[in-house]
Design a protein around this motif. Structure first.
Motif, short mmCIF file in Angstrom:
data_model
loop_
_atom_site.label_atom_id
_atom_site.label_comp_id
_atom_site.label_asym_id
_atom_site.label_seq_id
_atom_site.Cartn_x
_atom_site.Cartn_y
_atom_site.Cartn_z
N PRO A 39 79.03 47.54 73.34
CA PRO A 39 78.15 48.62 72.78
C PRO A 39 77.97 47.86 71.27
CG PRO A 39 79.69 49.46 73.47
CD PRO A 39 80.35 48.14 73.57
N LYS A 40 76.32 48.42 71.51
CA LYS A 40 75.40 47.98 69.78
C LYS A 40 74.78 49.10 69.43
CE LYS A 40 73.83 43.80 71.82
NZ LYS A 40 73.32 42.75 71.88
N VAL A 41 75.99 49.47 68.70
CA VAL A 41 74.71 51.35 68.19
C VAL A 41 75.20 51.02 67.74
CG1 VAL A 41 74.33 53.48 68.42
CG2 VAL A 41 75.72 52.41 70.51
N VAL A 42 73.80 51.57 66.18
CA VAL A 42 74.42 51.35 64.70
C VAL A 42 74.51 52.75 64.53
CG1 VAL A 42 72.43 51.21 62.06
CG2 VAL A 42 72.35 49.92 64.58
N TYR A 43 75.19 53.19 63.96
CA TYR A 43 76.24 54.19 63.63
C TYR A 43 76.00 54.66 61.94
CZ TYR A 43 78.71 54.32 68.06
OH TYR A 43 79.12 53.46 69.48
N TYR A 92 85.92 59.42 55.43
CA TYR A 92 84.76 59.65 55.82
C TYR A 92 83.71 58.81 54.64
CZ TYR A 92 81.55 63.51 56.57
OH TYR A 92 80.22 63.78 57.19
N ASP A 93 82.71 58.30 56.17
CA ASP A 93 82.06 57.26 55.34
C ASP A 93 80.62 57.74 55.71
OD1 ASP A 93 80.50 55.41 54.77
OD2 ASP A 93 81.32 53.67 56.12
N LEU A 94 79.57 58.40 55.19
CA LEU A 94 77.84 58.70 55.48
C LEU A 94 77.49 58.06 54.77
CD1 LEU A 94 76.91 61.48 56.48
CD2 LEU A 94 76.39 62.46 54.31
N LYS A 95 76.75 56.88 55.65
CA LYS A 95 75.75 55.80 55.37
C LYS A 95 74.00 57.32 55.07
CE LYS A 95 77.29 52.12 56.60
NZ LYS A 95 78.31 51.86 57.62
N GLU A 96 73.98 57.68 56.02
CA GLU A 96 72.80 59.10 55.85
C GLU A 96 73.34 60.13 57.30
OE1 GLU A 96 69.44 58.28 58.85
OE2 GLU A 96 69.74 56.59 57.50
N PRO A 97 72.99 61.47 56.14
CA PRO A 97 73.07 62.90 57.00
C PRO A 97 72.46 62.23 58.21
CG PRO A 97 72.33 63.55 54.68
CD PRO A 97 71.83 61.43 55.53
N ALA A 98 73.14 63.40 59.52
CA ALA A 98 73.22 63.17 60.65
C ALA A 98 73.49 64.59 61.94
CB ALA A 98 74.30 61.19 61.99
N THR A 99 72.64 64.56 62.99
CA THR A 99 73.18 65.47 63.80
C THR A 99 72.55 65.34 64.81
OG1 THR A 99 72.41 67.31 64.18
CG2 THR A 99 71.20 66.91 63.16
N ALA A 100 73.61 65.33 65.67
CA ALA A 100 73.40 65.17 67.95
C ALA A 100 74.62 66.31 68.52
CB ALA A 100 74.16 63.46 67.89
N LYS A 101 74.08 66.24 69.23
CA LYS A 101 74.70 67.59 70.61
C LYS A 101 75.57 66.49 71.70
CE LYS A 101 73.85 71.92 72.42
NZ LYS A 101 72.54 72.52 71.89
N PHE A 141 79.05 57.96 64.92
CA PHE A 141 77.39 58.80 65.66
C PHE A 141 76.62 58.49 64.46
CE2 PHE A 141 77.09 62.95 63.98
CZ PHE A 141 78.09 63.56 63.71
N ALA A 142 75.15 59.22 64.79
CA ALA A 142 74.17 59.26 64.47
C ALA A 142 73.21 60.21 65.29
CB ALA A 142 73.41 57.71 64.43
N THR A 143 72.10 60.35 64.24
CA THR A 143 71.09 61.67 65.14
C THR A 143 70.66 60.24 66.54
OG1 THR A 143 70.57 62.27 63.37
CG2 THR A 143 69.20 62.90 64.56
N GLN A 144 70.47 61.69 67.61
CA GLN A 144 70.26 60.89 68.93
C GLN A 144 70.85 60.33 69.06
OE1 GLN A 144 67.27 62.76 70.64
NE2 GLN A 144 67.40 64.51 69.25
N LYS A 145 72.11 59.85 68.96
CA LYS A 145 72.86 58.67 68.86
C LYS A 145 74.35 58.76 69.66
CE LYS A 145 69.48 55.04 68.41
NZ LYS A 145 69.54 54.53 67.72
N PRO A 146 74.34 57.79 70.66
CA PRO A 146 75.84 58.15 71.52
C PRO A 146 77.37 58.75 70.40
CG PRO A 146 74.81 56.28 72.31
CD PRO A 146 74.33 56.85 71.21
#
Lengths: 251, 784
Positions: A128-132, A191-200, A224-229
């Motif tokens: 997996p190469k996902v940017v969280y 807790y490391d928040l790079k930018e706020p995110a929301t996902a379902k 996780f990240a917005t609209q990401k796994p």
């Protein structure tokens, strides 16, 4: 193929790992490689992937050198049934030879059972190469409880990463649930928040996996990240880990 | 008196110690007649290896007291003159024993024509073919216990006359429905609940059991009605496979005599697996549908729809294995009755479409009407050749077991994969008969040594005498000339008038039989098989097709695909015309554009494509639309995907369709009937060494108390759990209680997706595109 043999010092722990994998997978192949025992597999709907590494260091006995990787295809239902026979304090040994997996439960007495190896078409799964944008290390027990609470109400759950912490919420016509993991709170370790995110995400997958995997490790790393796994990582002694990747629900 | 009759059926019996031929037919004034001929005896030939007179003496010493005649005669074998000895026996039953004795006699090389059925031998020697008009110049009226208007004893040899008109047949369509609470019905246990018939005169008759399911009563009523109506032709759909064996077995179980034949005997199994009803022609229409590649799913309702007899949407359809439920549930029983009625109407309607052709096929091949459908194409051609051979004094070689052998076949070009628009198919199929006639290619003209006056086949260099005309070319010439005459005659009638239709069926049958000669050449089961003949015809064919391909290239006409006797080219009309003119005028062969595809889709594989014709019909060739281990749902998906791609040209629509099917499957929104996998047990259960899924399902049925055995169709469903091997994951559909037991993932991954991918893969669709659920995309889509 010559005989290959490994021994894991804690059979109970090993069986919990198998149990956690079986939440998603009916059958899959382990790969025994020079760096350890690995497994990467998709659930039948291909919504989720499980990725396991138990490094060689975690084993009490591990082949000195492997000329080639060894594939161990098993049916997890059958494997699980066999592992129910584990007694407290047992070690577990596994030997692969002639199409069979010989499992030895070593305690006061040593019991050997065999499973047929099954041939599973090997699908090369990518790393997996996902940017969280969010990383949170939380108490696995608390996450499990939070998800179970949500499951009472709905089929899906929302993960919201805000400046003040991680919100897990669900709502339906049956009601609403919200659980907050406060930044620097008692059950939030990092807790490391790079930018706020929301996902379902679907609760089917989350509850099945976390309710089993939380026994492996007290801490779970949520990314996780917005609209990401979402990636949920449970650590195994000696640098091993079990990670689930679950695809988001797109609305 | 002189008797002219249309020959419907022939059989023989032995009376005293003499055989008599029984020819059933319909006279020119509409009476049902039986002509008995006692003048003919069975015989066979002995081919000597030594001097014929020495062998003759040997045979006389051994057989003289047991036979009627031993005489030397001159015949031909593969075109060469031979001296053979003809041995005439008393009755047909003695021939087997005699031929074995004869084969042991010193100096006997071979025994020939000792395996011909006696009634067929008679037809061959008299030169008369069934389904034709036959004249007996002197026939002496006599009495007999037969269900006919007239019995007479032939005093002269029968002769055939050329007359195309048909008598007025009484045709009866038959269909039965059986109570089947345990899947495959068993005549020892399960009663017949409905017998339906349809005729022109009486319309539909239905014999339905009462609530006690007393079928002895309705079988009796049916027999009475059948005898009273006295049909000439009985038609059914799969009646050789089901209705007749079931009726016969069930009748003997419940003690009713099935006196249906014109001699008062029950139907009986006969050659080519057909059921014979003496004096009538029992025709199984399924035999004809089975041969039609354009009908994919060969059920009665589909066949009837194809022929425009009855639309599926306008009839009652019940899954066959649920018939008992519709009987037991009185609120549904009317539906069952309607279903049975629709079936018999469909059968009768199909008969109207298919019988005219079947009759012509019988009249050309020489096989009786009740056998012609059940027999193979090879057998039909062989009988036709046999008639020609007898005329020429050419002996029939024995049928031999031949090891499978290959030789270079026809040209098959690599297709260009992908979706092509506007493609013309040029049909070369009549090229093979032309080649055989042009170069006198025949087993009896083949010269293995030197030859000065021979045609030599390209590449393979086999030689064929230029004269005299060979057996095959001679027969082909007769077929081609007859066809020309029939087509000339057709001009005298308005199109689609009854006479025109009849002649049209005849010219069609003549053409099909002529084109089938090529296939016969390469058929290993053929009596006249000579590998050199088959190889030479294909060599000439290849040569010709190559020339045509070169010409197409020089004309700048793109070729998409070519196989044996057809060429797929871009439909550029002036260039296609130029090519056809070239083939006609310069090569001297007659070809035409067979069809034009609006769109056609090729995979990399040869002999596998789907096409949409300009008439809106879809051809699926070489795909597994009918693979045995596919459930209905997979077949449907494949057909629909083909249809969507071809009619809209829009791949994404097909993908969306497949996804909708998958979503429904995953939500358990499907009918259990669509996911049943049917497979026949072709051995008895304990003979199976490997546990295949249908065997596993059959074993479960046995455990549950069902009786299953060889020949039964087992219907099973794949269920969750059970283990890795499919055999551990199956369950007979009748034992399924909850649809949630079904392993929908199996049906998605192993049935629906592969079926769709066969077609969609060529169009660049990835499997993962079909698998993405609504809940989210596949996790893999986020990893790249």
């Amino acid at each position: 193929m010559s005989e290959v043999k490994v021994t894991y010092p804690d059979a109970k722990e090993f069986s919990e790992i198998i149990n956690a994998i079986s939440a998603l997978i009916e059958e899959a192949s382990f790969t025994l490689a020079s760096d350890g025992l690995k497994l990467r597999a998709l659930d039948p709907s291909r919504t989720a992937m499980v990725d396991l590494l138990i490094p060689r260091e975690a084993f009490e006995e591990f082949p000195e050198s492997l000329s080639e990787e060894v594939r161990i295809g098993v049916n997890f239902d059958d494997f699980k049934k066999l592992l129910r026979r584990i007694k407290k304090g047992d070690k577990i040994g596994m030997e692969v030879s002639e199409g069979k997996l010989r499992v030895r439960l070593i305690g006061k007495a040593s019991r050997t059972m065999t499973l047929p190896l099954i041939d599973i078409g090997a699908e090369e799964l990518p790393t997996p190469k996902v940017v969280y944008t969010v990383l949170a290390k939380v108490s696995s027990d608390s996450l499990n409880e939070a998800l179970k609470d949500a499951d009472v109400i709905a089929d899906a759950v929302k993960f919201d990463a805000k400046d003040d912490g991680l919100y897990i919420s669900a709502s339906s016509d049956k009601g609403d649930v919200e659980v907050k993991f406060e930044k620097e709170g008692e059950v939030m370790f990092e807790y490391d928040l790079k930018e706020p995110a929301t996902a379902k995400y679907s609760l089917d997958y989350l509850v099945d996996t976390v309710s089993k995997a939380y026994r492996i490790s007290d801490i779970v790393t949520v990314e996780f990240a917005t609209q990401k796994p979402i990636a949920l990582t449970f650590e195994i002694p000696m640098g091993g880990k079990l990670t689930y990747y679950i695809a988001p629900m797109i609305e | 008196m002189e008797l002219t009759f249309w020959l419907l059926d022939i059989t023989y019996g032995v009376v005293g110690n003499a055989p008599e031929l029984r020819l059933f037919g319909i006279t020119d004034d509409g009476r049902r007649a039986l002509v008995i001929d006692k003048s003919f005896r069975p015989y066979f030939y002995v081919l000597p290896s030594d001097d014929v007179n020495t062998v003759l003496t040997n045979i006389k010493r051994k057989l003289e007291s047991r036979v009627l005649g031993i005489e030397p005669v001159k015949r031909r074998l593969f075109g060469s003159d031979v001296d053979v000895i003809k041995i005439t026996a008393t009755i047909p039953e003695k021939v087997r024993e005699l031929r074995e004795l004869a084969a042991e006699i010193p100096g006997v090389k071979d025994v020939l024509e000792a395996d011909i059925r006696f009634s067929q031998r008679y037809l061959l020697d008299m030169g008369i073919k069934p389904s034709n008009w036959v004249v007996i110049d002197q026939c002496e009226e006599t009495k007999g216990n037969y269900q006919v208007d007239l019995v007479c004893l032939a005093k002269t040899r029968p002769r055939m006359i050329e007359e195309h008109k048909l008598p007025n047949f009484r045709v009866l369509a038959l269909d039965i429905e059986v109570y089947n609470p345990r899947g495959m019905p068993n005549p020892d246990r399960d009663p017949i609940i409905i017998i339906s018939t349809m005729t022109k005169e009486d319309g539909i008759k239905m014999f339905v059991v009462d609530d006690n399911k007393n079928d002895a009563k309705i079988i009796r009523e049916f027999v009475d009605y059948f005898r009273k109506y006295d049909p000439d032709i009985v038609v059914g759909y799969n009646n050789n496979g089901f209705d007749w064996p079931y009726l016969v077995n069930r009748s003997s179980r419940v003690g009713v005599r099935l006196t249906l034949s014109r001699m008062g005997s029950p139907p009986e199994p006969s050659v080519y697996g057909h059921w014979s009803i003496i004096g009538r022609a029992n025709v199984d229409l399924y035999n004809f549908i089975e041969e039609m590649s354009e009908i994919k799913v060969k059920s009665l309702d589909r066949a009837a729809e194809f022929f425009g007899v009855m639309k599926r949407s306008e009839r009652t359809l019940i899954p066959g294995h649920r018939i008992y439920e519709y009987w037991d549930d009185k609120s549904k029983r009317d539906l069952l009755l309607k279903y049975a009625k629709d079936d018999v109407i469909s059968t009768y309607g199909l008969a109207e479409k298919l019988l005219p052709f079947a009759i012509q096929l019988s009249s050309i091949s020489g096989l009786p009407l009740d056998q012609v459908g059940a027999s193979s194409v090879g057998a039909r051609v062989e009988w036709m050749i046999f008639y020609e051979a007898v005329k020429r004094g050419e002996l029939a070689p024995n049928r031999e077991e031949r090891p499978y052998e290959t030789y270079r076949g026809a040209v098959v070009l690599e297709p260009r994969p992908g979706l092509h628009e506007n493609i013309a198919v040029i049909d070369f199929s009549s090229m093979y008969p032309s080649i055989m006639m042009k170069y006198n290619v025949s087993p009896d003209t083949l010269v293995l040594g030197d030859c000065d006056d021979c045609y030599v086949a390209p590449e393979v260099n086999y030689k064929f005498r230029k004269s005299p005309e060979g057996l095959y070319p001679g027969l082909l010439r007769v077929l081609v000339e007859s066809r020309r005459k029939v087509r000339d005659l057709m001009k005298n009638y308005p199109e689609n008038s009854p006479d025109w239709v009849l002649l049209n069926e005849r010219q069609r049958a003549l053409k099909i039989m002529a084109n089938a000669m090529y296939g016969y050449c390469g058929w290993l089961g053929a009596r006249w098989y000579r590998r050199e003949v088959a190889e030479s015809v294909t060599a000439w064919g290849r040569n010709l097709l190559k020339t045509v391909i070169e010409k197409a290239r020089s004309l700048g006409l793109p070729i998409i695909y070519g196989d044996t006797d057809s060429l797929f080219v871009k439909n550029i009309s002036d260039k296609v015309d130029a090519l056809i003119n070239y083939i006609d005028n310069e090569l001297g062969f007659d070809v035409k554009v067979d069809k034009v595809y609006r769109r056609v889709l090729f995979t990399e594989a040869k002999k596998r494509y789907v096409g949409l014709t300009v008439d809106g019909e879809i051809d699926i060739v070489g795909f597994e639309a009918v693979r045995g281990d596919w459930a209905e749902i997979a077949k449907d998906v494949q057909e629909n995907v083909a249809e969507i791609v071809l009619t809209t040209g829009d791949v994404s629509k097909a993908v969306a369709y497949v996804k909708s099917v998958i979503d429904k499957l995953k939500a358990y929104q499907f009918d259990i009937d669509d996911i049943i996998i049917w497979k026949t047990l072709d051995k008895s259960l304990n003979e199976y060494k490997v546990l295949t899924p249908h065997v596993a399902a059959a074993k479960q049925l046995v455990e549950a108390g069902y009786k299953v055995g060889k020949g039964d169709m087992i219907g099973y469903v794949v269920v969750k759990g059970g283990g890795a091997k499919l055999a551990y994951k199956v369950k007979p559909y009748i034992l399924i209680k909850d649809i949630r037991e079904v392993d929908v993932d199996y049906y998605v991954e192993k049935q629906v997706v592969p079926a769709a991918m066969r077609i969609l893969e060529v169009l660049g669709v990835k499997e993962s595109q079909l698998m993405e659920g609504k809940a989210g995309k596949s996790i893999l889509d986020y990893f790249s």
